[in-house]
Scaffold this motif. Structure first.
Motif, PDB file in Angstrom:
ATOM      1  N   ASP A 142       0.801  -1.383   0.046  1.00 24.57           N
ATOM      2  CA  ASP A 142       0.008   0.019   0.007  1.00 24.57           C
ATOM      3  C   ASP A 142       0.768   1.172  -0.107  1.00 24.57           C
ATOM      4  N   HIS A 143       2.066   1.148  -0.115  1.00 23.79           N
ATOM      5  CA  HIS A 143       3.199   2.024  -0.080  1.00 23.79           C
ATOM      6  C   HIS A 143       4.038   2.086  -1.189  1.00 23.79           C
ATOM      7  N   VAL A 144       4.109   0.856  -2.051  1.00 14.61           N
ATOM      8  CA  VAL A 144       5.071   0.897  -3.100  1.00 14.61           C
ATOM      9  C   VAL A 144       4.202   0.254  -4.175  1.00 14.61           C
ATOM     10  N   GLY A 145       3.066  -0.423  -4.044  1.00 14.69           N
ATOM     11  CA  GLY A 145       2.750  -1.247  -4.974  1.00 14.69           C
ATOM     12  C   GLY A 145       1.936  -0.743  -6.464  1.00 14.69           C
ATOM     13  N   TYR A 146       1.968   0.691  -6.364  1.00 15.47           N
ATOM     14  CA  TYR A 146       1.720   1.109  -7.444  1.00 15.47           C
ATOM     15  C   TYR A 146       2.601   1.549  -8.722  1.00 15.47           C
ATOM     16  N   LEU A 147       3.970   1.286  -7.971  1.00 13.36           N
ATOM     17  CA  LEU A 147       5.089   1.908  -8.752  1.00 13.36           C
ATOM     18  C   LEU A 147       5.318   1.141 -10.229  1.00 13.36           C
ATOM     19  N   PRO A 148       5.204  -0.040 -10.469  1.00 18.86           N
ATOM     20  CA  PRO A 148       5.273  -0.520 -11.798  1.00 18.86           C
ATOM     21  C   PRO A 148       4.793   0.168 -12.860  1.00 18.86           C
ATOM     22  N   ARG A 149       3.172   0.429 -12.400  1.00 15.19           N
ATOM     23  CA  ARG A 149       2.272   1.014 -13.450  1.00 15.19           C
ATOM     24  C   ARG A 149       2.889   2.620 -13.585  1.00 15.19           C
ATOM     25  N   PHE A 150       3.093   3.156 -12.646  1.00 14.00           N
ATOM     26  CA  PHE A 150       3.664   4.495 -12.350  1.00 14.00           C
ATOM     27  C   PHE A 150       4.760   4.644 -13.179  1.00 14.00           C
ATOM     28  N   CYS A 151       5.809   4.003 -13.368  1.00 15.57           N
ATOM     29  CA  CYS A 151       7.307   3.637 -14.063  1.00 15.57           C
ATOM     30  C   CYS A 151       6.991   3.614 -15.454  1.00 15.57           C
ATOM     31  N   ARG A 152       5.931   3.427 -15.847  1.00 14.15           N
ATOM     32  CA  ARG A 152       5.912   3.069 -17.385  1.00 14.15           C
ATOM     33  C   ARG A 152       6.099   4.633 -18.047  1.00 14.15           C
ATOM     34  N   SER A 153       5.764   5.695 -17.372  1.00 18.77           N
ATOM     35  CA  SER A 153       5.874   7.040 -17.884  1.00 18.77           C
ATOM     36  C   SER A 153       6.710   7.881 -16.774  1.00 18.77           C
TER      37      SER A 153
ATOM     38  N   GLU B  72      10.180  -4.959 -13.111  1.00 23.62           N
ATOM     39  CA  GLU B  72      11.690  -4.934 -13.261  1.00 23.62           C
ATOM     40  C   GLU B  72      11.987  -3.515 -13.752  1.00 23.62           C
ATOM     41  N   HIS B  73      11.466  -2.854 -14.460  1.00 18.03           N
ATOM     42  CA  HIS B  73      11.568  -1.644 -14.916  1.00 18.03           C
ATOM     43  C   HIS B  73      11.699  -0.515 -13.846  1.00 18.03           C
ATOM     44  N   ALA B  74      10.707  -0.890 -12.861  1.00 20.23           N
ATOM     45  CA  ALA B  74      10.734   0.177 -11.895  1.00 20.23           C
ATOM     46  C   ALA B  74      11.693  -0.198 -10.937  1.00 20.23           C
ATOM     47  N   LEU B  75      12.124  -1.162 -10.509  1.00 20.09           N
ATOM     48  CA  LEU B  75      13.358  -1.525  -9.775  1.00 20.09           C
ATOM     49  C   LEU B  75      14.464  -1.024 -10.485  1.00 20.09           C
ATOM     50  N   SER B  76      14.692  -0.955 -11.557  1.00 18.84           N
ATOM     51  CA  SER B  76      15.885  -0.353 -12.119  1.00 18.84           C
ATOM     52  C   SER B  76      16.114   1.087 -11.864  1.00 18.84           C
ATOM     53  N   LEU B  77      15.015   1.716 -11.443  1.00 18.47           N
ATOM     54  CA  LEU B  77      14.954   3.170 -11.082  1.00 18.47           C
ATOM     55  C   LEU B  77      15.587   3.364  -9.555  1.00 18.47           C
ATOM     56  N   PHE B  78      15.483   2.337  -8.879  1.00 16.62           N
ATOM     57  CA  PHE B  78      16.027   2.532  -7.404  1.00 16.62           C
ATOM     58  C   PHE B  78      17.291   2.889  -7.154  1.00 16.62           C
ATOM     59  N   ALA B  79      17.316   4.115  -6.348  1.00 15.32           N
ATOM     60  CA  ALA B  79      18.817   4.437  -5.809  1.00 15.32           C
ATOM     61  C   ALA B  79      18.624   4.460  -4.282  1.00 15.32           C
TER      62      ALA B  79
END
Ligand SMILES: [Zn+2]
Length: 499
Positions: free
Chosen positions: A103-114, A168-175
């Motif tokens: 409920d704090h990170v689960g939308y990231l994969p959709r969000f990171c499409r753009s 996987e794309h979203a995870l590639s943006l983690f720093a």
């Protein structure tokens, strides 16, 4: 020693500074006369509900998103996952995450499409988010597959909210960063993660901007942890906060004052006496590890027999691996035990069931065993199979140890309904249903107030989020009554200027 939450407030005498913590409007006005710095805060989620945490903070020309959570539970909220994000992700510069719950990170994969910026969090949050997001993406793909195969969606074809490739794309943006590191976004805009004590790696996000000698500081509690919980540190005390965004999951409740380990021992022993199996739905990340720790301690103290403990969740197994890799995040007591050579997450007869055959074979276990499986609210995962099998058996026990959100099967069961729908069938509930609230990873209202009492001055405004409406209203009332602070319960989409 565990402090008694019921007594902490009346027990604090005025001489200890209780009165000083009350809002003093005169002082605040004088101090805040020159407005030179400001931020805009917009509430894009976790309003009126405990899911979908998303907050937009605009400061120094940057757009920061704090948390990017998935909506879960009631359909009216889940539908928001499918709506376009209220602000185009391309226009957001950075994302900061408080912790790795869905409920704090689960939308990231959709969000990171753009979205093409960076996602910042602690190292442990990054490791756990990897597990959580890949699992969520698998489930989304599976749901779409079955909807198409069985034709139960009105969409043709039914598409997943996101795919494994999106995750996987979203995870590639983690720093990731460490707790306490200064993250300078400009010379005058600084962000810092501090331990929130909620799950491993969980953070309070502390954001500070300085201009013309004036500092403006905003803090997000994320999910606020509790005192004296195993493995985790207590929530870090914050000071000098101008605007606070605080959660209210347990805003109208107190956790049971009986230590949860004692209750756990009772439930385990009663389950053995009844000659059945004890099934514990537990969140794979956090709760499962806390449970293993508690079971090991009870075994070592001889308070429960050393039963086979089956951890039946590949995700929980992976999360346990992250805990073992990130021991620096433990509290002092857990680190001391590890230094002494103990493996704090291993009971004597623990078995980790990774593959499906091992999982299925557990149906043959008739007595004197504990099965721990996810998800904690029985919304999906292998726990569904276990409950389908165990709920009709009066000798078995189902123990809930976490918060059960509205609209979930877990909530139906703890509310005592005679049947529950699993895999399209109404399953009769004959097993014993138990609930221990003390394992909660969320502060109750007294523990939240205790944390607020430690602030050395009242924030100019405190926003109450991440609670069902009654819980948020109740916490707001308590903060007003006990501390006299200016409290707001924001609505979805509301923007506030912070200055
Ligand atoms: Zn959480």
């Amino acid at each position: 020693m565990r402090f008694a939450p019921q007594t902490i407030l009346p027990a604090v005498p005025a001489a200890f500074g209780w009165e000083e913590l009350r809002a003093d409007k005169g002082v605040s006005c004088i101090m805040r006369a020159r407005v030179e710095v400001s931020m805009e805060l917009t509430f894009l989620g976790a309003t009126g509900t405990v899911t979908g945490s998303r907050f937009l903070l605009e400061v120094e020309g940057k757009r920061l998103l704090v948390d990017c959570g998935l909506y879960q539970g009631l359909k009216q909220y889940r539908l928001r996952n499918w709506e376009p994000f209220p602000v185009s992700p391309e226009r957001i510069d950075l994302v900061f995450l408080t912790h790795a719950h869905l409920d704090h990170v689960g939308y990231l994969p959709r969000f990171c499409r753009s979205f093409s910026g960076k996602i910042h969090c602690t190292h442990a949050t990054r490791d756990l988010a990897e597990i959580v997001l890949l699992d969520s993406a698998h489930l989304q793909e599976e749901d779409a597959y079955w909807a198409n195969k069985k034709g139960y969606s009105k969409h043709r074809p039914a598409l997943p909210l996101y795919t494994v490739a999106d995750a996987e794309h979203a995870l590639s943006l983690f720093a990731p960063f460490h707790y306490g590191e200064d993250i300078f976004l400009t010379k005058t805009l600084r962000v810092k993660f501090k331990d929130a004590g909620h799950i491993l790696g969980s953070s309070l996000v502390d954001i500070k901007t300085t201009k013309g000698g004036r500092t403006l500081r905003v803090a997000f509690s994320g999910d606020l942890g509790r005192p004296d919980r195993p493995i985790l540190r207590d929530p870090t005390q914050l000071y000098e906060v101008d605007y606070l965004i605080v959660e209210s999951t347990y805003g109208n409740r107190l956790h049971d004052s009986t230590p949860p380990e004692q209750e756990l021992a009772r439930v385990v022993n009663e389950s053995v006496a009844r000659g059945g199996v004890l099934v514990i739905p537990a969140a794979a990340v956090g709760r499962t590890q806390e449970l293993l720790y508690a079971l090991r301690e009870l075994e070592e103290r001889g308070e429960i027999p050393a039963l086979p403990v089956y951890v039946d969740s590949p995700m929980a197994i992976d999360a346990t691996g992250v805990f073992e890799k990130r021991k620096g995040y433990y509290d002092l007591k857990a680190k001391v035990l590890e230094l002494e050579g103990k493996r704090i997450l291993q009971t004597k007869r623990v078995r980790f069931c990774r593959n499906r055959d091992e999982s299925k074979s557990l149906n043959a276990v008739a007595r004197e065993a504990i099965i721990v499986s996810a998800s904690g609210m029985v919304t999906g995962g292998r726990i569904l199979h276990h409950l389908e099998h165990r709920l009709p058996r009066p000798q078995d026990t189902v123990l809930f140890i976490g918060y059960q959100a509205e609209g979930t099967r877990g909530r139906t069961l703890v509310e005592g309904e005679p049947t529950v729908k699993i895999h399209g069938q109404e399953v009769p509930v004959k097993a014993h249903i138990e609930l221990i609230s003390g394992f909660s990873a969320h502060a109750d209202y007294q523990e939240t107030l205790a944390w607020l009492v430690g602030f050395n001055r009242p924030p100019l405004k405190t926003f109450i989020v991440h609670g069902e409406p009654e819980a948020a209203a109740s916490l707001a009332e308590k903060i007003r009554e006990k501390l006299g602070w200016d409290v707001v319960i924001p609505m979805f989409g509301e923007t506030h200027t912070l200055e």
